[in-house]
Design a protein around this motif. Structure first.
Motif, PDB file in Angstrom:
ATOM      1  N   SER A 184       0.598  -1.241   0.073  1.00 30.67           N
ATOM      2  CA  SER A 184       0.021  -0.036  -0.276  1.00 30.67           C
ATOM      3  C   SER A 184       0.938   1.337  -0.003  1.00 30.67           C
ATOM      4  O   SER A 184       1.930   1.322   0.820  1.00 30.67           O
ATOM      5  N   MET A 185       0.435   2.200  -0.737  1.00 30.35           N
ATOM      6  CA  MET A 185       1.024   3.552  -0.766  1.00 30.35           C
ATOM      7  C   MET A 185       2.460   3.627  -1.020  1.00 30.35           C
ATOM      8  O   MET A 185       3.385   3.989  -0.440  1.00 30.35           O
ATOM      9  N   SER A 217      -4.851   5.660  -2.293  1.00 26.25           N
ATOM     10  CA  SER A 217      -5.812   6.757  -1.578  1.00 26.25           C
ATOM     11  C   SER A 217      -6.137   7.872  -2.812  1.00 26.25           C
ATOM     12  O   SER A 217      -5.490   7.911  -3.443  1.00 26.25           O
ATOM     13  N   ALA A 232      -4.052  13.494   5.574  1.00 23.78           N
ATOM     14  CA  ALA A 232      -3.913  12.225   4.881  1.00 23.78           C
ATOM     15  C   ALA A 232      -2.294  11.965   4.884  1.00 23.78           C
ATOM     16  O   ALA A 232      -1.847  10.713   4.901  1.00 23.78           O
ATOM     17  N   PRO A 250      -1.219  10.283  -2.774  1.00 19.59           N
ATOM     18  CA  PRO A 250      -2.798  10.330  -2.980  1.00 19.59           C
ATOM     19  C   PRO A 250      -2.859  10.762  -4.391  1.00 19.59           C
ATOM     20  O   PRO A 250      -2.448  11.526  -4.935  1.00 19.59           O
ATOM     21  N   LEU A 275      -8.646   1.428  -3.529  1.00 13.68           N
ATOM     22  CA  LEU A 275      -8.257   2.726  -3.323  1.00 13.68           C
ATOM     23  C   LEU A 275      -9.157   3.111  -1.997  1.00 13.68           C
ATOM     24  O   LEU A 275     -10.401   2.800  -2.131  1.00 13.68           O
ATOM     25  N   GLY A 276      -8.630   3.678  -1.337  1.00 15.83           N
ATOM     26  CA  GLY A 276      -9.312   4.315   0.038  1.00 15.83           C
ATOM     27  C   GLY A 276      -9.479   5.912   0.004  1.00 15.83           C
ATOM     28  O   GLY A 276      -8.676   6.451  -0.739  1.00 15.83           O
ATOM     29  N   ILE A 278     -10.323   9.429   0.930  1.00 16.37           N
ATOM     30  CA  ILE A 278      -9.953  10.462   1.703  1.00 16.37           C
ATOM     31  C   ILE A 278     -11.026  11.434   2.021  1.00 16.37           C
ATOM     32  O   ILE A 278     -11.641  12.122   1.100  1.00 16.37           O
ATOM     33  N   TRP A 282     -17.967   9.392   0.553  1.00 23.49           N
ATOM     34  CA  TRP A 282     -17.239   8.238  -0.160  1.00 23.49           C
ATOM     35  C   TRP A 282     -18.133   7.939  -1.443  1.00 23.49           C
ATOM     36  O   TRP A 282     -17.402   7.490  -2.256  1.00 23.49           O
TER      37      TRP A 282
END
Length: 299
Positions: A184-185, A217, A232, A250, A275-276, A278, A282
């Motif tokens: 992740s990220m 994200s 974030a 992001p 994908l999350g 921020i 949502w």
């Protein structure tokens, strides 16, 4: 361009107010590929229990994949984990994606102490569980670490295993046990570098190269909120991401700009993006993600 699947994480803020059914239906209606939930026993942000959340998603959708992002396997007895996973496979019609992680220091020691699992043993316990899970889930006889043989019925199809984490240990675990590596990220450049290392490690185990799934994200729209982005990126540094890297991770901007970022990850070797979102909007963010996917010309 190869097909890049797009999944989204459940909203993590104000989880007690989240309508699980509505979120699931919305993601499916938009044509997104999967809906993932985190897995925490005790964390700074309140979360629902992951297997029950995914069972609810399965009950109100027909096509959407349901994923752990990621299950902290070492907090569970592997036989109970296998029973939950097999049951989810039956309830969902084989739609489970089993993301697995060993747990990180950022969430503290409370959960480990509560279930009397030494934090230092999490990696070894994760590997031991991954050794026996395929037999346990599919209904074949397995011998647990205690030496006790057990067969669980009814058996189910073993779901794809995605091993999370960007460490060398996570890469080795993915190469040995997983269908996909799930960091992740990370940047697209790091994805390409990781894939090369993953290929070398997989060869030592005589296994094919796992697929790549990347967690990221998004904060899409014409003018991303500077304060939300700042919060974030500050949160990413808690996971060891250098501030100068975190500031650019992001995915922001309007859908055409996001589509370019999607293409970058696909060209670097990613097969899946998870994908999350921020911020609190949502549902609208999911709509923009779906638009960006369409603009990226991903089938």
């Amino acid at each position: 361009m190869k097909r890049l699947s797009i999944g989204v994480m459940f909203p993590s803020s104000r989880s007690e107010a989240v309508d699980v059914r509505a979120c699931a239906r919305h993601a499916e209606d938009l044509g997104l590929d999967a809906l993932f939930t985190g897995d925490h026993l005790a964390a700074s942000v309140g979360t629902r229990e992951s297997t029950l959340t995914l069972a609810t998603v399965a009950a109100v959708t027909e096509r959407l994949r349901i994923g752990f992002g990621v299950m902290v396997l070492a907090l569970r007895h592997p036989a109970w984990a296998a029973k939950q996973i097999a049951t989810l496979q039956h309830l969902s019609g084989d739609r489970v994606i089993l993301g697995v992680g060993s747990g990180g220091a950022v969430h503290g020691s409370t959960a480990w102490e509560a279930v009397e699992v030494p934090y230092a043993e999490r990696g070894r316990r994760t590997d031991a569980a991954l050794e026996v899970l395929p037999d346990l889930v599919t209904g074949r006889s397995a011998v647990l670490r205690s030496g006790v043989p057990i067969t669980l019925t009814p058996g189910a199809t073993m779901p794809p295993v995605w091993v999370g984490g960007g460490s060398r240990a996570a890469l080795r675990r993915a190469a040995r046990y997983a269908d996909a590596w799930f960091p992740s990220m990370i940047t697209a450049t790091a994805v390409a570098e990781g894939r090369r290392e993953l290929a070398e490690l997989a060869a030592t185990y005589g296994r094919p190269i796992p697929h790549l799934a990347v967690g990221g994200s998004v904060l899409l729209g014409p003018a991303p909120s500077p304060s939300l982005l700042s919060d974030a990126t500050a949160g990413l540094t808690q996971y060891g991401v250098p501030p100068e890297v975190a500031a650019h991770l992001p995915i922001t901007g309007p859908p055409p700009q996001a589509a370019e970022r999607f293409r970058e990850y696909a060209e670097a070797g990613a097969d899946h993006l998870v994908l999350g979102v921020i911020g609190d909007d949502w549902q609208h963010q999911c709509e923009l993600i779906a638009e960006a996917r369409s603009l990226a010309e991903l089938p």
